[in-house]
Write a protein that holds these residues in place. Sequence first.
Motif, short mmCIF file in Angstrom:
data_model
loop_
_atom_site.label_atom_id
_atom_site.label_comp_id
_atom_site.label_asym_id
_atom_site.label_seq_id
_atom_site.Cartn_x
_atom_site.Cartn_y
_atom_site.Cartn_z
N UNK A 182 12.03 3.23 -6.01
CA UNK A 182 11.86 1.99 -5.27
C UNK A 182 13.24 2.44 -4.30
N UNK A 183 13.07 2.19 -2.90
CA UNK A 183 14.31 2.29 -2.17
C UNK A 183 14.42 1.12 -1.33
N UNK A 184 15.59 0.86 -0.67
CA UNK A 184 15.98 -0.43 0.07
C UNK A 184 14.84 -0.52 1.12
N UNK A 185 14.32 0.47 1.70
CA UNK A 185 13.37 0.32 2.69
C UNK A 185 11.99 -0.35 2.08
N UNK A 186 11.54 -0.04 0.72
CA UNK A 186 10.64 -0.59 -0.04
C UNK A 186 10.90 -1.93 -0.23
N UNK A 187 12.26 -2.58 -0.48
CA UNK A 187 12.42 -3.83 -0.66
C UNK A 187 12.84 -4.82 0.54
N UNK A 188 12.91 -4.13 1.67
CA UNK A 188 13.33 -5.00 2.80
C UNK A 188 12.65 -6.12 3.11
N UNK A 189 11.32 -6.04 3.22
CA UNK A 189 10.44 -7.05 3.39
C UNK A 189 9.53 -7.55 2.04
N UNK A 190 9.97 -7.03 1.08
CA UNK A 190 9.26 -7.91 -0.13
C UNK A 190 9.50 -9.27 -0.29
N UNK A 191 8.69 -9.73 -0.75
CA UNK A 191 8.77 -11.14 -1.17
C UNK A 191 8.37 -11.37 -2.85
N UNK A 192 8.20 -10.25 -3.47
CA UNK A 192 7.95 -10.23 -4.97
C UNK A 192 8.14 -8.89 -5.10
N UNK A 193 8.27 -8.64 -6.60
CA UNK A 193 8.62 -7.29 -7.13
C UNK A 193 7.99 -7.18 -8.62
N UNK A 194 6.84 -6.61 -8.66
CA UNK A 194 6.20 -6.60 -10.11
C UNK A 194 5.90 -5.11 -10.26
N UNK A 195 5.84 -4.84 -11.75
CA UNK A 195 5.77 -3.61 -12.59
C UNK A 195 4.25 -3.71 -13.16
N UNK A 196 3.59 -2.52 -12.72
CA UNK A 196 2.20 -2.60 -13.29
C UNK A 196 1.90 -1.23 -14.17
N UNK A 197 0.87 -1.65 -14.98
CA UNK A 197 0.09 -0.60 -15.52
C UNK A 197 -1.15 -0.41 -15.05
N UNK A 198 -1.65 0.75 -14.81
CA UNK A 198 -2.76 0.85 -13.87
C UNK A 198 -3.77 1.95 -14.65
N UNK A 199 -5.02 1.69 -14.68
CA UNK A 199 -5.89 2.69 -15.12
C UNK A 199 -7.22 2.61 -14.53
#
Length: 702
Positions: free
Chosen positions: A348-365
């Motif tokens: 996760x970089x500052x570029x990824x976070x710049x326009x973020x309005x939420x931040x969630x971590x997922x488990x996906x299958x």
Amino acid sequence: MATGDLIKLGTLYLGSTKRERPTRPWDINVTPPGAPGLGNIPPYMNQTFYIGDTDFHDAYKIQWREVNDNGKRLLISDRVILWGITWDTLNSLDLVFGKNVTIDGQQYILRLLTGGTSKRGSDNYAGGSPTSNEWDRIIVNEAGISGLPVPTSSDLDNTQNNSDLNSTHNQYWNWFYAHTWGQDATASGRVIRGYNSARYYDDTAKSSQAIGGWRPVLEALNTSPTLKLTSPMENLLGADGNCEDTSKWTKSSVYISLTLDSNNKKYGNNSIRYSISGYGSKATGGFWSRDLLSLVDKSQYYVALVDAKNGNADSAFCKVSFRADGSVYKDGNKLTDSTKFNISYVKISPTDLAAANALTVWGVATADEGEYAYFDGFRIYQVSQDTFNKIGVDPEYTGEKLGQKFPFTDPTINLTLTEGNTYVIAGSTTDTNNGNVVTVKYKIDGGTVYNITASVSNGTAPINFSKTLTYLNNRLYDGSNPVTPILAEGVTHTLTVWSEDDQGGKSPDTTRNFTVLYNQPPQISGSDQDLGTITTPPSIQYTITDVEGYSFTITEAIDGNTIRSFSGTDGKQETLTIPHDMWIKLQPGVTHQLTITATDQYNASSKRTFTFKRAVDGIELATTAILPADAQPTRTIFSLNGYIPDGSVLNIQVCNNAHDTTPTWEDMTQSVINGRPYVFTNTTSTSGQWGIRFKIRIMPGG
């Protein structure tokens, strides 16, 4: 921050009403030359007033110019913000010489500038005396302060025109047609500066006259440093990531089932088992954490990780979403291994976070009906840019090594230190007071305080620090110096880190908890034993294991004399015996000790002891010197001169590889009795050297 910087801080309140920053900052009763109209500075009408915290809207923010003045950080309002107030009123409110105020959590002295106690000669346009007064030194910039404008001759003359209004200096300080009260009192009255020119001085105003304007000054008091600890790492997910409670997670579909599984886990008691039921076809779905955006600094770098084990799904992986609706996201590496847990991660970089309005971590299958996967140990850590660049590129930052560098941590499951582990204390501290000497300190369990680093702050740049401790012999060491007493096993220990400046400021304490696990010595099979009275060297088989997997050395000895010492192999069967040369030298009839000692790489050791007495039922002789041979001896002859008692049993042995650690002994008794040469059967030498030795044993007959 530096001299000349424009700072937007605080909002003026008249009564309970916030007031906009004046956009025509001059006399409210006069239209100056070239001006579009009367000034719009808020007038003082005997109401209460104060500077509160900074309002969200820019129009309500007071503008200041920063000046670093001989170690003091001053914020000087770039305009008069209150009109028609008396010096006496300001003084009654302690706003002339100063009072402590707090704005946005920072403490300041709120006061007026000094303007001089007299004019220079008889000319009001010549400035004030002494020349050390703040108006002339800073506003007029007679001190030549870098970063501040210098007035032109037009700004200083006795003519008022639109050039003065629009000059660079006036646009910076807004002195044109705006009286500013100073601190100073003279025999004639109180000092006001500006209005007619940048350097204009007048001390005839009475303290009770409402002809002056309020241009506040903030003198920053010492600000305590702040400290951010990046190691030991802090998992931003906290206890949610331990996968012990499915209610902490939100499913993306009603067809997804989340259950706890105690049989397929990496940490704690359970993992989360993800499965699909009732959907009827293959799909990619997942479950997500609470929103973590408020916990991150958008200018920093992070990595999210999870240990995942595929069951029978197509794949399992980590994902990070940057929008509340899930429309912007990054997938981690997809895992298909169904035999063990592996690492899936997302950078996760500052570029990824710049326009973020939420931040969630997922488990996906990606799974079909009835398919499943396991997830355990979700975590998200802040990392340096250098580390960020290495992740997934440098072999030391990929796969299982990445997981080892960023292990799962949980405030309910303390970090555990085992023998030889390093404990890195790293982070940064910031002090906004230029020139302060900042010292970073730490202690463990309330013990001795140690310094990590000390540095002079420039007021802006973080001061980075790092200290590596090592856990050895139940203590933490800084190099070879212990920094703790023996740490108790099975209890929580606390690291406390903070920073202090040389002005008495101190950051809040930052703490991390850990436990220690004592090093277990290698385990030797069997038990101590008394072998009784024996007539031949014993042969004892044993194995050694080390539960931590550390390397170890085995030393076999008889009565303290080393038989052999060698690097051990975990679980390998070894055989202990006593070489013939050592055996025949053991005194008969006394107790001897045969020992096996296993010592691991951190000096933890265990010992197995066998006792015995040697009984002698015959005579044994051996040549100590080796008869040299240039090549492999193929035959030898031996003649025995002496008397052998009737009924005795004679045994004569010979070897042709006497230089070897374990020579090959051959029975030549019959050849000696017959007086014939003995032909060697051995053709090998592990030492590469050849030589002959003899052993003679005479035992009683049966």
